[in-house]
Each structure stands twice: as structure tokens, then as C-alpha cells.
Write a protein that holds these residues in place. Structure first.
Motif, short mmCIF file in Angstrom:
data_model
loop_
_atom_site.label_atom_id
_atom_site.label_comp_id
_atom_site.label_asym_id
_atom_site.label_seq_id
_atom_site.Cartn_x
_atom_site.Cartn_y
_atom_site.Cartn_z
N ILE A 120 11.14 -61.29 -49.48
CA ILE A 120 11.85 -62.25 -50.33
C ILE A 120 13.13 -62.72 -49.64
CG2 ILE A 120 13.18 -62.44 -52.48
CD1 ILE A 120 10.93 -60.84 -53.83
N LEU A 121 13.80 -61.85 -48.93
CA LEU A 121 14.99 -62.26 -48.19
C LEU A 121 14.68 -63.39 -47.22
CD1 LEU A 121 16.70 -58.84 -47.35
CD2 LEU A 121 17.68 -60.68 -48.73
N GLU A 122 13.49 -63.35 -46.64
CA GLU A 122 13.08 -64.41 -45.71
C GLU A 122 12.94 -65.76 -46.40
OE1 GLU A 122 12.64 -64.35 -42.38
OE2 GLU A 122 13.46 -62.32 -42.40
N MET A 123 12.74 -65.75 -47.71
CA MET A 123 12.57 -67.00 -48.46
C MET A 123 13.89 -67.59 -48.95
SD MET A 123 9.32 -66.03 -50.90
CE MET A 123 8.02 -64.90 -50.33
N LEU A 124 14.97 -66.81 -48.85
CA LEU A 124 16.26 -67.23 -49.39
C LEU A 124 17.10 -67.98 -48.36
CD1 LEU A 124 17.26 -63.93 -51.28
CD2 LEU A 124 16.04 -65.93 -52.19
N ASP A 125 17.75 -69.04 -48.83
CA ASP A 125 18.67 -69.80 -47.98
C ASP A 125 20.10 -69.29 -48.12
OD1 ASP A 125 16.91 -71.97 -46.87
OD2 ASP A 125 16.59 -72.30 -49.01
N LEU A 126 20.42 -68.73 -49.29
CA LEU A 126 21.77 -68.21 -49.52
C LEU A 126 21.66 -66.94 -50.35
CD1 LEU A 126 24.84 -68.76 -49.15
CD2 LEU A 126 24.79 -69.87 -51.39
N CYS A 127 22.30 -65.87 -49.87
CA CYS A 127 22.25 -64.57 -50.55
C CYS A 127 23.63 -64.27 -51.13
CB CYS A 127 21.85 -63.47 -49.58
SG CYS A 127 20.22 -63.69 -48.85
N VAL A 128 23.67 -64.06 -52.45
CA VAL A 128 24.93 -63.85 -53.16
C VAL A 128 24.92 -62.47 -53.81
CG1 VAL A 128 26.42 -64.68 -55.04
CG2 VAL A 128 25.15 -66.32 -53.63
N TYR A 129 26.03 -61.75 -53.69
CA TYR A 129 26.17 -60.46 -54.37
C TYR A 129 27.39 -60.53 -55.28
CZ TYR A 129 26.19 -55.39 -55.07
OH TYR A 129 26.14 -54.13 -55.63
N VAL A 130 27.18 -60.25 -56.56
CA VAL A 130 28.26 -60.28 -57.54
C VAL A 130 28.81 -58.85 -57.68
CG1 VAL A 130 28.94 -60.87 -59.89
CG2 VAL A 130 27.13 -62.17 -58.75
N MET A 131 30.08 -58.66 -57.35
CA MET A 131 30.66 -57.33 -57.31
C MET A 131 31.72 -57.18 -58.40
SD MET A 131 32.27 -55.37 -54.00
CE MET A 131 33.66 -56.50 -53.87
N THR A 132 31.48 -56.23 -59.31
CA THR A 132 32.38 -56.00 -60.43
C THR A 132 32.64 -54.51 -60.57
OG1 THR A 132 31.52 -57.96 -61.56
CG2 THR A 132 32.68 -56.37 -62.93
N ASP A 133 33.83 -54.14 -61.00
CA ASP A 133 34.22 -52.75 -61.16
C ASP A 133 33.23 -52.00 -62.05
OD1 ASP A 133 36.61 -50.75 -60.84
OD2 ASP A 133 36.05 -50.67 -62.95
N ALA A 134 32.93 -50.76 -61.68
CA ALA A 134 31.93 -49.97 -62.41
C ALA A 134 32.29 -49.76 -63.87
CB ALA A 134 31.73 -48.62 -61.72
#
Length: 226
Positions: A120-134
Motif C-alpha cells: 500500500i505504501l507503494e500506492m501512496l503519493d504522500l504519507c501523513v502521520y498525525v501525532m498527538t499526546d497519549a
């Protein structure tokens, strides 16, 4: 019917704000965006009794039907519509309903494991990670599961401690290394607006190609260092 020119994966821990970011993007960009929630691709557990389904570890990668997700995402990228499964969180199972999804200019794949699978990573043009305090994430998780999904508070807390937290640390957080963009503190409006501008610019460019040049990537935050 269009063939998508830009595919985004939005990942992050439970309660991080992934869905809020994805919905804001979809609402702002409009009909050019199709959202694909990974939660719809939990394995069909109709063969299990309800009590058995409540014991399944839904925060492990094995809880998802990856083959179907890959197949349907690939179909969208080829300009073909799909019949996307639907999921009932109260029943812990898929419903009989399917929703027809037409390909659009932008596909947004959203869920805790959006950046997990290599294919699936190969199909993505932009990879986003949303980081929030636990601490913020667990409070959001409790509110969502108790109020929206009708679950008991004690069960939600037990599930978080027994599976959600350890699975996040083992499987979800490490996918941060695959991100091109990290959005800090959930639906950070400035960062989301920049993401939307990036999408609109890519649409205007008509068929962007992904590049591995880090200087060409949109950046809101440097990944935290060990």
C-alpha cells in the motif's frame, strides 16, 4: 469517471485526529476527494459468536483483510469503482451493506495502519502521520467508545491497557518513519491548511509524480529523534 492523480495515507494512533484531518481535507477540497477508512476492512467475523468477537485484538495488523484493501485501492487507482465494505463497531463485525465508491482525483486512505503495509505504501503519493499526546488520545478514545459506540467505561479502559497501548507502541508508532509529513497535535489547523494547499497544488499540476527528494516534500514538523 476519473483516474486518481494523488493518493494520500493518513495514519496515527487511536484518537490522534486522523479522521478529523481526513474529513477536513475532503470537506475543503470537495468532490475531488474520496475517503477510504481502513476500519471498513476489518476481517469479516460472522463465523464467531458476539462474545468471541469482543475478545479479538482489533489493534493488531492481523485484524484487517489486507488483500481486499490492496485489491480495492488498486482498482480505484485504475479508474474502476469498488464496493467498499461497511463496519458496525457495536456488533464488532461487518454489515451486509456495501457502498459503491467511484474513483476521484484524490484518494485519502485513513486509519491507524495506513502507513503499515509495504504494498500500500507503494500506492501512496504522500504519507501523513498525525501525532498527538497519549493522554489526549486515551481521553478521546474513551469519549468515542463510551458515547458514540455504547461501550462500558471499564471495558474501554481495560482494552486500552491490554491491547491498544501495546499495539500502538509495537506496530503503529513505528510507521511514523514512513511519513513524508508529520502533523503535530492532531488537527492542527495551520498544518491541515498547508496540507490542503499541497493537495490543491498537486491537482492543479494535473498528474504529479512522487519524488524521493526530501527537499521537495511538504514538511510541518521534524520527526522526533530517539
Amino acid at each position: 469517471m476519473s483516474i486518481p492523480s494523488f493518493v494520500i495515507g493518513i495514519a496515527g494512533g487511536t484518537g490522534a485526529g486522523k479522521t478529523t484531518v481526513a474529513r477536513t481535507v475532503a470537506d475543503t477540497v470537495g468532490e475531488a476527494v474520496t475517503r477510504i477508512p481502513i476500519d471498513n476492512y476489518y476481517e469479516d467475523l460472522s463465523h464467531l459468536a458476539f462474545e468471541e468477537r469482543t475478545e479479538v485484538n482489533y489493534d493488531h495488523p492481523d485484524a484487517f483483510e489486507w488483500e481486499l484493501l490492496r485489491e480495492q485501492l488498486n482498482a480505484l487507482l485504475m479508474g474502476q469503482p469498488i464496493e467498499m465494505p461497511q463496519y458496525d463497531f457495536e456488533a464488532h463485525n461487518r454489515t451486509d451493506e456495501r457502498v459503491t465508491v467511484e474513483p476521484t482525483d484524490v484518494i485519502v486512505l485513513e486509519g491507524i495502519f495506513s502507513l503499515y503495509d509495504e504494498d500500500i505504501l507503494e500506492m501512496l503519493d504522500l504519507c501523513v502521520y498525525v501525532m498527538t499526546d497519549a493522554d489526549v488520545r486515551i481521553l478521546r478514545r474513551i469519549e468515542r467508545d463510551v458515547i458514540d459506540r455504547g461501550r462500558g467505561l471499564e471495558g474501554v479502559i481495560d482494552q486500552y491497557l491490554e491491547t491498544v497501548k501495546p499495539m500502538h507502541e509495537q506496530f503503529v508508532e513505528p510507521t511514523k518513519k514512513n511519513a513524508d509529513v508529520i502533523i503535530p497535535e492532531g488537527a492542527n489547523r495551520v498544518a491541515v491548511d498547508l496540507l490542503i494547499e499541497k493537495i490543491q497544488a498537486e491537482l492543479a499540476a494535473d498528474g504529479p509524480e512522487r519524488t524521493d527528494d526530501p527537499d521537495s516534500e511538504l514538511s510541518f514538523s521534524e520527526p522526533p529523534r530517539d
